[in-house]
Design a protein around this motif. Structure first.
Motif, short mmCIF file in Angstrom:
data_model
loop_
_atom_site.label_atom_id
_atom_site.label_comp_id
_atom_site.label_asym_id
_atom_site.label_seq_id
_atom_site.Cartn_x
_atom_site.Cartn_y
_atom_site.Cartn_z
N THR A 1 -114.41 -110.81 107.16
CA THR A 1 -113.62 -109.77 107.34
C THR A 1 -114.43 -108.74 108.28
O THR A 1 -113.73 -108.57 109.28
N TYR B 1 -115.75 -109.88 111.77
CA TYR B 1 -114.60 -109.95 112.58
C TYR B 1 -114.18 -108.60 113.05
O TYR B 1 -114.09 -108.34 114.32
N LEU B 2 -114.12 -107.51 112.24
CA LEU B 2 -113.52 -106.26 112.59
C LEU B 2 -114.73 -105.49 113.37
O LEU B 2 -114.26 -104.86 114.34
N ASP C 1 -102.45 -103.90 113.84
CA ASP C 1 -103.66 -103.33 114.50
C ASP C 1 -103.56 -101.80 114.35
O ASP C 1 -102.55 -101.26 113.72
N VAL D 1 -109.85 -115.32 109.25
CA VAL D 1 -109.38 -113.73 109.26
C VAL D 1 -108.19 -113.84 110.06
O VAL D 1 -108.47 -114.11 111.48
N GLN D 2 -107.16 -113.27 109.67
CA GLN D 2 -106.12 -112.85 110.59
C GLN D 2 -105.59 -111.37 110.47
O GLN D 2 -105.61 -110.81 109.55
N LEU D 3 -105.10 -111.01 111.96
CA LEU D 3 -105.04 -109.49 112.05
C LEU D 3 -103.37 -109.32 111.71
O LEU D 3 -102.49 -110.25 112.15
N THR D 4 -103.02 -108.74 110.58
CA THR D 4 -101.42 -108.57 110.32
C THR D 4 -101.19 -107.20 110.84
O THR D 4 -99.93 -107.12 110.97
N THR E 1 -105.63 -107.18 107.55
CA THR E 1 -106.22 -108.29 108.06
C THR E 1 -105.73 -109.33 106.55
O THR E 1 -105.50 -108.94 105.52
N LYS E 2 -105.88 -110.45 106.83
CA LYS E 2 -105.50 -111.46 105.84
C LYS E 2 -106.56 -112.69 105.96
O LYS E 2 -106.83 -113.00 106.78
N SER E 3 -107.18 -112.92 104.52
CA SER E 3 -108.09 -114.29 104.66
C SER E 3 -107.89 -114.79 103.29
O SER E 3 -108.33 -115.80 103.20
N VAL F 1 -108.97 -100.71 105.89
CA VAL F 1 -108.49 -102.12 106.05
C VAL F 1 -107.46 -102.58 104.76
O VAL F 1 -107.80 -102.48 103.78
#
Ligand code: IMP
Length: 171
Positions: A103, A106-107, A81, A76-79, A64-66, A38
């Protein structure tokens, strides 16, 4: 410049990662493991952990970014994949630290929907006192109290990731 103190020295980090690598190698004997790092915090742990694993591995990364500064945004945002599908693969998510757990939960949900043969988590650090959602690591390097740590991949505002030790800012 804030003063920095060593919290977990490099030698202790490396010794613990050798133990984690041996444990993963034993648990996945005869299989291939897909390690999913990650980004960005896990890059150093990923590099050291994968070299301690003796079964075949494939590496992938997810972004990811949080966090902004030292504060979680709670979202949590996916930056980035994964590059390849994980269907029918034995997947180990490689995380720098489990803090609120947002995070990781979410994952885990995202990956579970993609039909892996198995799904586990290797977390370098764990701060259980900060959990907002219940989620645990299967392989944990060190459990620590509620401190904001930097170094060994972990940042404060994108700095200090290159430190060899886990450190804390003082003063
Ligand atoms: P979460 O709160 O469990 O979702 O953690 C999200 C991410 O926040 C982690 O993967 C780290 O990259 C970052 N993070 C959490 N605690 C710390 C810390 O003490 N130092 C640096 N980064 C942290």
């Amino acid at each position: 410049m804030p003063a920095i103190e060593v919290f977990i020295p490099e030698s202790q980090i490396q010794a613990r990662i050798a133990e984690l690598g041996a444990q993963i190698s034993a648990d996945y004997a005869g299989q291939t493991v897909v390690l999913v790092g990650v980004l960005k915090g896990s890059f150093m742990f990923m590099a050291d952990l994968c070299r301690q694993i003796t079964v075949p591995v494939r590496l992938d990364f997810i972004g990811t970014k949080s966090y902004e500064g030292t504060t979680t945004t709670g979202q949590v945002q996916l930056t980035k994949d994964l590059d390849r599908a994980i269907e029918d693969e034995h997947v180990v998510i490689v995380e720098d630290i489990i803090d609120t757990g947002l995070t990781l939960s979410y994952l885990k949900l995202l990956f579970a929907q993609r039909g892996p043969a198995s799904l586990k988590v290797a977390a370098f650090l764990d701060k259980p006192s900060r959990r907002r959602v219940q989620v645990e690591g299967d392989y944990v390097g060190f459990t620590i109290e509620d401190k904001f740590v930097i170094g060994y991949g972990l940042d404060y505002d994108q700095r200090y990731r290159n430190l060899k030790d886990v450190c804390v800012m003082v003063g």
